[in-house]
Design an enzyme around this catalytic site. Structure first.
Site, PDB file in Angstrom:
ATOM      1  N   ASP A  11      57.712  22.916  27.798  1.00 14.19           N
ATOM      2  CA  ASP A  11      58.948  23.561  28.237  1.00 14.19           C
ATOM      3  C   ASP A  11      59.254  24.700  27.278  1.00 14.19           C
ATOM      4  OD1 ASP A  11      61.954  24.012  28.711  1.00 14.19           O
ATOM      5  OD2 ASP A  11      61.475  22.510  30.234  1.00 14.19           O
ATOM      6  N   LEU A  65      71.183   4.895  56.795  1.00 13.02           N
ATOM      7  CA  LEU A  65      72.135   4.795  57.899  1.00 13.02           C
ATOM      8  C   LEU A  65      73.537   4.492  57.366  1.00 13.02           C
ATOM      9  CD1 LEU A  65      70.239   2.889  60.747  1.00 13.02           C
ATOM     10  CD2 LEU A  65      70.832   5.314  60.637  1.00 13.02           C
ATOM     11  N   ALA A  80      76.991   5.934  56.629  1.00  8.71           N
ATOM     12  CA  ALA A  80      77.807   7.110  56.936  1.00  8.71           C
ATOM     13  C   ALA A  80      78.608   7.543  55.717  1.00  8.71           C
ATOM     14  CB  ALA A  80      78.749   6.794  58.097  1.00  8.71           C
ATOM     15  N   CYS A  92      67.162  18.135  46.613  1.00  8.95           N
ATOM     16  CA  CYS A  92      66.049  18.046  47.569  1.00  8.95           C
ATOM     17  C   CYS A  92      66.446  18.323  49.019  1.00  8.95           C
ATOM     18  CB  CYS A  92      65.392  16.666  47.466  1.00  8.95           C
ATOM     19  SG  CYS A  92      64.517  16.398  45.916  1.00  8.95           S
ATOM     20  N   LYS A 126      67.895  21.915  49.951  1.00  6.66           N
ATOM     21  CA  LYS A 126      66.891  22.958  49.708  1.00  6.66           C
ATOM     22  C   LYS A 126      65.699  22.824  50.653  1.00  6.66           C
ATOM     23  CE  LYS A 126      64.374  22.419  45.968  1.00  6.66           C
ATOM     24  NZ  LYS A 126      62.966  22.255  46.420  1.00  6.66           N
TER      25      LYS A 126
END
EC number: 1.1.1.22
Length: 443
Positions: A31, A251, A253, A261, A264
């Site tokens: 990095d 599922l 709600a 993720c 995009k």
């Protein structure tokens, strides 16, 4: 044991590098941020991810995990180089490949022997062909380079668990030798490996995330119908999930998905389709539906309270999901912006994400240090993130702290029967409201 370089130490790169070292490989994470590298060398993760610090420290102490800012040091003598840098969304919805391009050139300039390059980053279909071309065009030495697409399927908040307990490892390779190498590297995980070609592997990642986003979008749309038809979305979702063809996952709600993720990748998939003259209407509708869903509780608050101008609204939770400090595309951003535009005063609390939130949220939000402080004298509260701290709290806190205990629960944290035993005015997603008798009489 293989010698591996991993470029990028975000959620994907760091978890990948740490996990590979834990199964016995010698891993160097690269990095360019010196301060970040210094912290990681001390065993301190730069991201909030449960369990990551412990596994990092174990492998640093075992001499299998290293961190550097030097590409020359990072790539020398390596068998494999993983690319795990970000591919953020551009304003037009396409994936920004600048970091990918930089890494490809860095690899080309610093490798000293034959190497297999593995793309962990989520990239548009065909990008691996572009990457290998860039590397070969910029090679400083006469070496052989192969490329493999190995998409990640890590969930933020449970990424360490997923690294060791995934459903499958996808290896997309046009070279059998390169594919065999990556399969061998991953064998100690004990996770099924699915072999395919490079472009199909790239598409598997986008198709998987778009399908899950569609499933979330579908149940959210059903919840909006349930609200209008006096049905209970939780009962509906449970009944649907009993069908083996549907399953019960994704599922639940709520007020829409967020994170790094789904938003995009769905936008990118629409753009990928457009690049080959295909109008992907289904995914486009999922994207627009999710944007509407993020504001469903603000719309409900406007209906229930009337004007929000001058009202104090508390937000419980800011991160896009619990067990992470990730604010990218969190519903809290759109919610707070809409509340401020309506003239409300917004007080927000999150147990982890408050510091990071300041970089994403609109100006004007007041950040406080506890849920009680957020609720104090509030006219209403919107629950944005279903942290355990909120789900497990005594409901009496709403009654004792708030000016008026009006709760808009965007994550269905509480059972309706439990709420009905209180004096809380309660609105949730796809379920009947709970309105105390004295409120109904007043109306």
């Amino acid at each position: 044991m293989k010698k591996i370089a991993v470029v990028g130490t975000g959620y994907v790169g760091l978890v990948t590098g740490v996990a590979l070292s834990d199964i016995g490989h010698n891993v160097t994470c690269i990095d360019i941020d010196h301060e970040k590298v210094k912290k990681m060398r001390d065993g301190e993760s730069p991201i909030y991810e449960p369990g990551l610090d412990e596994v990092m420290t174990r492998n640093i102490n075992a001499g299998r995990l290293h961190f550097t800012t030097s590409h020359e040091e990072g790539f020398v003598g390596k068998d494999v180089a993983y690319i795990a840098v970000g591919t953020p969304e551009r304003e037009d919805g396409t994936a920004d490949l600048r970091f990918i391009e930089t890494v490809a050139k860095d690899i080309a300039q610093n490798i000293t022997e034959d190497i297999t390059v593995v793309t962990k980053s989520t990239v548009p279909v065909g990008t691996n062909d572009y990457i290998i071309g860039l590397i070969r065009d910029n090679l400083a030495k006469d070496v052989t380079v192969n490329i493999v697409s190995n998409p990640e399927f890590l969930r933020e908040g449970s990424a360490v668990y997923d690294a060791f307990n995934g459903d499958r490892i996808v290896v997309g390779a046009d070279s059998a030798e390169a594919g065999d190498l990556i399969e061998e590297i991953n064998k100690p995980f004990g996770i099924p490996v699915y072999r395919t070609d490079v472009r199909s592997a790239e598409m598997i990642k986008y198709a998987s995330n778009a399908f899950l986003a569609t499933k979330i979008g579908f149940i959210n749309e059903i919840s909006n119908l349930c609200s209008r038809l006096d049905a209970n979305v939780e009962d509906v979702a449970f009944g649907m999930g009993l069908d083996g063809r549907i399953g019960n996952q994704f599922l639940k709600a709520g007020i829409g998905y967020g994170g790094s993720c789904f938003p995009k990748d769905t936008s990118a998939l629409v753009k990928i389709a457009e690049s080959v003259d295909y109008d992907f209407e289904l995914v486009k509708s999922v994207v627009s539906s999710n944007k509407r869903q993020q504001l469903v509780m603000v719309d409900k608050a406007k209906d229930v309270i009337g004007g929000l101008k001058g009202k104090t609204i508390a937000l419980l939770g800011l991160a896009f999901k619990p067990n992470t400090d990730d604010m990218r595309e969190s519903p809290a951003i759109a919610i707070s912006r809409e509340l401020l535009l309506a003239g409300a005063d917004v007080k927000a609390y999150d147990p982890i994400a408050a510091v990071n939130a300041a970089h994403f949220m609109p100006d004007g939000v007041e950040y406080v240090g506890s849920k009680e402080e957020a609720l104090s004298q509030a006219d209403a509260v919107i629950i944005v993130t279903d942290w355990a701290e909120f789900k497990d709290m005594e409901l009496s806190v709403f009654e004792t702290e708030m000016a008026a205990p009006v709760v808009f629960d965007g994550r269905n944290c509480y059972g309706l029967e439990e709420v009905s035993r209180t004096n809380i005015e309660y609105y949730s997603i796809g379920r009947r409201p709970v309105v105390p008798e004295k409120v109904r009489v007043a109306e």
